[in-house]
Design a protein around this motif. Structure first.
Motif, PDB file in Angstrom:
ATOM      1  N   THR A   1      14.484 -35.792  33.163  1.00 54.63           N
ATOM      2  CA  THR A   1      14.284 -36.906  32.247  1.00 54.63           C
ATOM      3  C   THR A   1      14.371 -36.379  30.816  1.00 54.63           C
ATOM      4  O   THR A   1      14.837 -35.257  30.592  1.00 54.63           O
ATOM      5  CB  THR A   1      12.928 -37.621  32.544  1.00 54.63           C
ATOM      6  OG1 THR A   1      12.766 -38.711  31.640  1.00 54.63           O
ATOM      7  CG2 THR A   1      11.728 -36.698  32.410  1.00 54.63           C
ATOM      8  N   GLY A   2      13.964 -37.185  29.839  1.00 55.91           N
ATOM      9  CA  GLY A   2      14.017 -36.734  28.453  1.00 55.91           C
ATOM     10  C   GLY A   2      13.122 -37.618  27.614  1.00 55.91           C
ATOM     11  O   GLY A   2      12.952 -38.806  27.931  1.00 55.91           O
ATOM     12  N   ASP A   3      12.561 -37.065  26.546  1.00 53.20           N
ATOM     13  CA  ASP A   3      11.669 -37.906  25.735  1.00 53.20           C
ATOM     14  C   ASP A   3      12.453 -38.899  24.888  1.00 53.20           C
ATOM     15  O   ASP A   3      11.876 -39.803  24.294  1.00 53.20           O
ATOM     16  CB  ASP A   3      10.681 -37.071  24.903  1.00 53.20           C
ATOM     17  CG  ASP A   3      11.322 -36.269  23.784  1.00 53.20           C
ATOM     18  OD1 ASP A   3      12.564 -36.162  23.740  1.00 53.20           O
ATOM     19  OD2 ASP A   3      10.571 -35.729  22.956  1.00 53.20           O
TER      20      ASP A   3
ATOM     21  N   VAL B   1       4.044 -31.584  32.175  1.00 47.85           N
ATOM     22  CA  VAL B   1       5.474 -31.363  32.367  1.00 47.85           C
ATOM     23  C   VAL B   1       5.631 -30.052  33.142  1.00 47.85           C
ATOM     24  O   VAL B   1       4.957 -29.069  32.832  1.00 47.85           O
ATOM     25  CB  VAL B   1       6.169 -31.236  30.988  1.00 47.85           C
ATOM     26  CG1 VAL B   1       7.615 -30.817  31.136  1.00 47.85           C
ATOM     27  CG2 VAL B   1       6.032 -32.541  30.205  1.00 47.85           C
TER      28      VAL B   1
ATOM     29  N   GLU C   1      10.262 -41.447  31.552  1.00 46.31           N
ATOM     30  CA  GLU C   1       9.099 -40.579  31.805  1.00 46.31           C
ATOM     31  C   GLU C   1       7.942 -41.385  32.403  1.00 46.31           C
ATOM     32  O   GLU C   1       7.267 -40.918  33.330  1.00 46.31           O
ATOM     33  CB  GLU C   1       8.648 -39.906  30.495  1.00 46.31           C
ATOM     34  CG  GLU C   1       9.624 -38.836  30.011  1.00 46.31           C
ATOM     35  CD  GLU C   1       9.171 -38.134  28.727  1.00 46.31           C
ATOM     36  OE1 GLU C   1       9.536 -36.971  28.522  1.00 46.31           O
ATOM     37  OE2 GLU C   1       8.452 -38.753  27.912  1.00 46.31           O
TER      38      GLU C   1
ATOM     39  N   SER D   1       5.120 -36.446  26.013  1.00 45.26           N
ATOM     40  CA  SER D   1       5.742 -36.559  27.343  1.00 45.26           C
ATOM     41  C   SER D   1       4.681 -36.520  28.432  1.00 45.26           C
ATOM     42  O   SER D   1       4.710 -37.320  29.376  1.00 45.26           O
ATOM     43  CB  SER D   1       6.747 -35.416  27.559  1.00 45.26           C
ATOM     44  OG  SER D   1       7.860 -35.583  26.727  1.00 45.26           O
TER      45      SER D   1
ATOM     46  N   THR E   1      11.449 -32.406  31.753  1.00 39.79           N
ATOM     47  CA  THR E   1      11.830 -33.272  30.628  1.00 39.79           C
ATOM     48  C   THR E   1      12.580 -32.468  29.580  1.00 39.79           C
ATOM     49  O   THR E   1      12.566 -31.231  29.594  1.00 39.79           O
ATOM     50  CB  THR E   1      10.615 -33.994  30.001  1.00 39.79           C
ATOM     51  OG1 THR E   1      11.107 -35.152  29.297  1.00 39.79           O
ATOM     52  CG2 THR E   1       9.823 -33.122  29.033  1.00 39.79           C
TER      53      THR E   1
END
Ligand SMILES: NC(=O)c1ccc[n+]([C@@H]2O[C@H](COP(=O)([O-])OP(=O)(O)OC[C@H]3O[C@@H](n4cnc5c(N)ncnc54)[C@H](OP(=O)(O)O)[C@@H]3O)[C@@H](O)[C@H]2O)c1
Length: 326
Positions: free
Chosen positions: A52-54, A117, A66, A109, A88
């Motif tokens: 995923t990614g912020d 994470v 997230e 996150s 992430t």
């Protein structure tokens, strides 16, 4: 299953860029039950790495990927629960200028995930356009490992020269780099064939992750020169690439038929055969089921060579990520 530091990485993962993205991927919150089912199925079948990614999620849905992953992971009670790895990526936004900005970003996150994470990755390098920004962010990334906030650290969109520089700096402070993710598929061989990232990763003990391994869906065979194409940017890319990519799709189709697999399964199996962990995005249970069928068998050397040959012979490939460095 390979172990990079404290991470148990599976043969294949699942990408979640689409989860919360209306603009490119037509996300709708009514899809959430389906996405929950995708998550459960993946984990049950050992596809335990979720990328995923912020920065994922469009407009008011920013952070949605997230949040959904956190909800699904925290309520999952089936097999392989202990192997779930949430990876992430922290964006190198222009307003993130200090080491501590990475700590705040990772906290954000973790808050959205409702858990720590597991793997934190630098989403991209600023080396091409704001080199003065980069070291503070990278040092901040390594701080997260030092402080035990994350199990491991990775990079994304880095080429071999930048990767080696970061590797040395992190090594000097005892921080291993677990993973590198690049756009890698039969329609995006550049990071490996031109930049040689796989060789460098192997030398440095870094696991390569292949993002967009289905070339945004093109390698599934569901689009053709006659259309219809998906809407927006993806449709634009399709128009650029057809009919140039037809020979590759024909080759994938022929191998899929002889193997009684789907084209998506062959395309993903090719990535695995190259020693990378593909992280195909899945929006439906049907797609996830199909992608999981890329596991448990292997293309033979002749099939791999034929796919390589046709891929190399194409006049066009997918456009590279503008943030990919050398
Ligand atoms: N580090 C980076 O800069 C970066 C950049 C891009 C992506 N990523 C990561 O990599 C992940 C995967 O890449 P991606 O999502 O760009 O592209 P992809 O995996 O190549 O394609 C995924 C899309 O193809 C379609 N699809 C998937 N499986 C299918 C199947 N079996 N049959 C038919 N269609 C199928 C779905 O979209 P439709 O149903 O809409 O067709 C799905 O969202 C992302 O989710 C993200 O986590 C990282």
């Amino acid at each position: 299953m390979s172990t990079a530091n404290q991470l148990a990485l599976p043969t294949m993962g699942c990408g979640t860029w689409a989860w919360g993205n209306r603009l490119l991927w037509d996300y709708d919150p009514r899809m959430d039950d389906q996405l929950h089912a995708v998550f459960d199925l993946c984990v049950a079948y050992g596809v335990t790495l979720f990328d995923t990614g912020d920065s994922y999620g469009t407009g008011r849905l920013k952070g949605r990927s997230e949040e959904l992953l956190g909800q699904f992971a925290n309520t999952y009670r089936g097999s392989n629960a202990d192997r779930i790895c949430i990876a992430t990526k922290l964006a190198a936004y222009p307003w993130r200028l200090t080491r501590s900005s990475m700590a705040s970003a990772c906290e954000g996150s973790a808050r959205r995930l409702g858990r720590k994470v597991d793997l934190v990755q630098m989403h991209w390098s600023t080396a091409n356009y704001a080199p003065w920004q980069e070291w503070a962010l990278l040092d901040g990334l390594a701080d997260l490992y030092d402080r035990g906030e994350v199990k491991a650290v990775g990079l994304s969109n880095y080429g071999p020269k930048r990767l080696q520089k970061v590797y040395q700096r992190f090594r000097d402070r005892g921080v291993p780099i677990a993973t590198l993710q690049v756009q890698y598929s039969l329609l995006s061989t550049y990071p490996v064939s031109e930049l040689n990232v796989k060789e460098i990763c192997d030398e440095l003990g870094i696991q390569l992750i292949a993002y967009s391994p289905l070339a945004l869906g093109l390698l599934t065979g569901k689009y053709s020169a006659n259309g219809p194409y998906p809407k927006g940017l993806r449709g634009f890319l399709c128009k650029q690439l057809f009919p140039a990519i037809d020979p590759l799709l024909d080759c994938l189709r022929a191998i899929a038929r002889s193997r009684q697999k789907t084209m998506a399964q062959v395309a993903l199996n090719w990535c695995i055969g190259k020693g990378a962990i593909p992280i195909p995005g899945a929006k439906t249970l049907e797609q996830a089921k199909q992608n999981i069928g890329a596991l448990g068998w292997q293309l033979d050397a002749g099939e791999m060579a034929e796919l390589d040959r046709v891929s190399e012979s194409l006049d066009k490939q997918m456009v590279q990520n503008i943030f990919q460095t050398r």
